[in-house]
Design an enzyme around this catalytic site. Structure first.
Site, mmCIF file in Angstrom:
data_model
loop_
_atom_site.group_PDB
_atom_site.id
_atom_site.type_symbol
_atom_site.label_atom_id
_atom_site.label_comp_id
_atom_site.label_asym_id
_atom_site.label_seq_id
_atom_site.Cartn_x
_atom_site.Cartn_y
_atom_site.Cartn_z
ATOM 1 N N HIS A 81 0.725 -1.078 0.151
ATOM 2 C CA HIS A 81 -0.102 -0.295 0.159
ATOM 3 C C HIS A 81 1.250 1.312 0.236
ATOM 4 O O HIS A 81 1.956 1.265 0.556
ATOM 5 C CB HIS A 81 -0.986 0.272 1.089
ATOM 6 C CG HIS A 81 -0.616 0.114 2.775
ATOM 7 N ND1 HIS A 81 -0.402 1.459 3.053
ATOM 8 C CD2 HIS A 81 0.166 -1.089 3.693
ATOM 9 C CE1 HIS A 81 0.386 0.981 4.527
ATOM 10 N NE2 HIS A 81 0.406 -0.419 4.805
ATOM 11 N N ASP A 83 -0.446 4.431 1.457
ATOM 12 C CA ASP A 83 -0.789 5.388 1.990
ATOM 13 C C ASP A 83 0.793 5.230 3.174
ATOM 14 O O ASP A 83 0.444 4.670 3.411
ATOM 15 C CB ASP A 83 -2.039 5.603 2.274
ATOM 16 C CG ASP A 83 -2.481 4.167 2.844
ATOM 17 O OD1 ASP A 83 -2.422 3.402 2.834
ATOM 18 O OD2 ASP A 83 -3.429 4.259 3.889
ATOM 19 N N ASP A 144 6.294 1.616 6.431
ATOM 20 C CA ASP A 144 5.088 1.080 6.204
ATOM 21 C C ASP A 144 3.790 2.060 5.530
ATOM 22 O O ASP A 144 3.466 3.057 5.647
ATOM 23 C CB ASP A 144 4.036 1.187 7.390
ATOM 24 C CG ASP A 144 2.880 0.953 7.099
ATOM 25 O OD1 ASP A 144 2.010 0.239 6.403
ATOM 26 O OD2 ASP A 144 1.827 0.621 8.808
ATOM 27 N N GLU A 178 -4.988 1.276 2.537
ATOM 28 C CA GLU A 178 -5.257 0.434 3.694
ATOM 29 C C GLU A 178 -4.654 1.011 5.158
ATOM 30 O O GLU A 178 -5.651 0.346 5.437
ATOM 31 C CB GLU A 178 -4.112 -0.252 3.494
ATOM 32 C CG GLU A 178 -3.509 -1.551 4.084
ATOM 33 C CD GLU A 178 -2.942 -1.213 4.868
ATOM 34 O OE1 GLU A 178 -2.802 -2.397 6.109
ATOM 35 O OE2 GLU A 178 -2.844 -0.330 5.874
ATOM 36 N N GLU A 179 -4.547 1.696 5.518
ATOM 37 C CA GLU A 179 -4.416 2.464 6.661
ATOM 38 C C GLU A 179 -5.805 3.163 6.946
ATOM 39 O O GLU A 179 -6.234 3.188 8.656
ATOM 40 C CB GLU A 179 -2.888 3.643 7.195
ATOM 41 C CG GLU A 179 -2.250 3.412 6.809
ATOM 42 C CD GLU A 179 -1.340 2.668 7.526
ATOM 43 O OE1 GLU A 179 -2.348 2.093 8.744
ATOM 44 O OE2 GLU A 179 -0.008 1.563 7.818
ATOM 45 N N ASP A 201 4.254 -6.229 3.463
ATOM 46 C CA ASP A 201 3.586 -5.069 4.841
ATOM 47 C C ASP A 201 3.954 -5.497 5.886
ATOM 48 O O ASP A 201 3.320 -4.831 6.837
ATOM 49 C CB ASP A 201 1.867 -4.789 4.558
ATOM 50 C CG ASP A 201 1.626 -3.616 4.785
ATOM 51 O OD1 ASP A 201 2.455 -2.566 5.376
ATOM 52 O OD2 ASP A 201 0.133 -3.408 5.232
ATOM 53 N N HIS A 384 4.131 4.364 12.290
ATOM 54 C CA HIS A 384 3.180 4.806 12.723
ATOM 55 C C HIS A 384 3.486 5.456 13.706
ATOM 56 O O HIS A 384 2.928 6.608 14.476
ATOM 57 C CB HIS A 384 1.730 4.379 13.163
ATOM 58 C CG HIS A 384 1.289 3.524 12.574
ATOM 59 N ND1 HIS A 384 -0.063 3.129 12.299
ATOM 60 C CD2 HIS A 384 1.441 2.762 11.263
ATOM 61 C CE1 HIS A 384 -0.241 2.409 11.121
ATOM 62 N NE2 HIS A 384 0.275 2.624 10.341
#
Length: 412
Positions: A81, A83, A144, A178-179, A201, A384
């Site tokens: 992903h 994002d 990520d 995705e997030e 991922d 994150h």
């Protein structure tokens, strides 16, 4: 500088943060900036069937089979992903490589006194002597999942540059959102045309995941009655206090901060409102489907109980399942996906670390959309947050693992 690192450093500088309050798909247009760049790079390296979905932001491409006529291999997909998380800014990322990490604390930003402490990140001890890509402490890094994106792109570049390598058809997919839970809402599974796939991922080198939470999103609507506090006796129903009473009915030990491994939880994720009305957002998680259903039933029973006490529709529950444990679709029929990933890692002298995901991936939903899809490592950690980092050697090894998987599926 290796190809995967060069690509990664370029990709993380593009802000692709998704945004859950948005009512569009993708949730932010800026994710398409990376999608268009990846499309251009795939075209330039010679990939086939390269397609950028202008409406939804997906990127699709094919690495054609190089097998001799008559030799057949399954069509294999690799997905990541584009994002990044809402948790912290992904704008103006300033990556820096700490070469030959000597151990100890890493000063990310001397001016702002932002330090990644070794005693708070014990996994750093295993990376002494490696090169680490870190932030300047003011943003996340974006490993990520731009580490996964870069690794898939490096794999594609290598295969396309070496047509003498025999392999089956490989499909590539990059997803937005995705997030925020929407990563495969509009993914063209049929057009993608893969028999099996892997999301890239995960975290530390060696991680391999084929189990994830069953998940539900819940909004609890609490309807109170606002009356002037001077004359409220026997009349006021304070929705704030009622929401607290509901929360007190849930098991105090079944929360994220008190659980690990296969243990599920109820998580209160947000609250807004006043005396008249309160909305509380929850997520419910459990790896075991039966326990998951029990948790949902318990939540509904708590609302029913309090409605009996305070009146019908004082508590209204909106509950929707988000995704399920992909283990149901991987084992036993598609156990070869795990067996081959393990072999691919062992070929690089990497010890597989098979762990349950305490969350979900695009692959979990894809598995229930007809595309079995476990998850592979990327070499990124501390996702994150401002202490996110990626290990250069782990990323380079992950590219080799992807190539090994392609090779293993091309042998028969």
């Amino acid at each position: 500088m290796s190809s995967v690192v060069e690509k990664f450093l370029r990709y993380v500088k593009i802000d692709t943060q998704s945004w859950s309050p948005s009512d569009t798909f993708p949730s932010t247009e800026k994710q398409k900036d990376l999608g268009r760049l990846l499309t251009k790079e795939l075209q330039e390296m010679g990939a086939s069937d390269v397609r950028f979905d202008e409406q939804y932001g997906y990127v699709y491409a094919t690495i054609p089979s190089t097998l001799k006529e008559g030799n057949i291999a399954p069509v294999l997909g690799f997905i990541a992903h584009m994002d990044t998380s809402m948790a912290i800014s992904g704008k103006d990322v300033k990556p820096r490589i700490v070469e030959n990490y000597p151990g100890g604390d890493i000063v990310l930003n001397e001016a702002l006194s932002i330090v990644m402490k070794a005693d708070e990140n014990p996994e750093l001890a295993a990376l002494i002597g490696k090169s680490l890509i870190v932030t300047d402490g003011t943003t996340l890094l974006g490993a990520d999942d731009k580490a996964g994106v870069a690794e898939i792109m490096a794999m594609a570049e290598y295969l396309l540059a070496h047509p003498e390598i025999g392999h089956g058809t490989v499909r590539i997919g990059f997803t937005p959102d995705e997030e925020v839970g929407g990563g495969v809402d509009h993914f063209d599974v049929e057009g993608f045309g893969a028999d099996y796939a892997y999301t890239v991922d995960g975290g530390a080198l060696g991680e391999l995941e084929y189990e994830n939470f069953n998940a539900a999103d819940v909004t609890l609507h609490v309807n109170g009655c606002s009356v002037h506090p001077g004359s409220a006796k026997g009349k006021m129903k304070n929705a704030i206090l009622l929401a607290q009473e509901f929360q007190a009915l849930l098991p105090v030990h079944e929360v994220p901060e008190a659980t690990e491994g296969y243990e599920g939880f109820y998580h209160v994720d947000g609250i807004s409102g006043n005396v008249e009305h309160v909305d509380v957002d929850y997520i419910i998680r459990d790896h075991d489907r039966d326990k998951f259903e029990e948790k949902k039933a318990f939540f509904l029973k708590a609302a029913e109980f309090l409605n009996g006490k305070y009146g019908a529709d004082t508590f209204v529950v909106d509950m929707e399942d988000s995704y399920y444990n992909m283990k149901e679709k991987i084992l036993p029929e598609n156990a070869h996906l795990i067996d081959n990933a393990v072999k691919a890692m062992e070929m690089e002298e990497v010890s597989p670390l098979i762990i349950p995901i305490r969350g979900g991936t695009d692959g979990a939903r894809l598995s229930f959309m007809g595309l079995p899809c476990p998850n592979l490592c990327t070499g990124g950690q501390n996702c994150h947050g401002k202490f996110e980092y990626a290990c250069v050697e782990s990323m380079e090894t992950t590219v080799k693992i992807l190539l090994n998987i392609v090779s293993l599926y091309s042998e028969g």
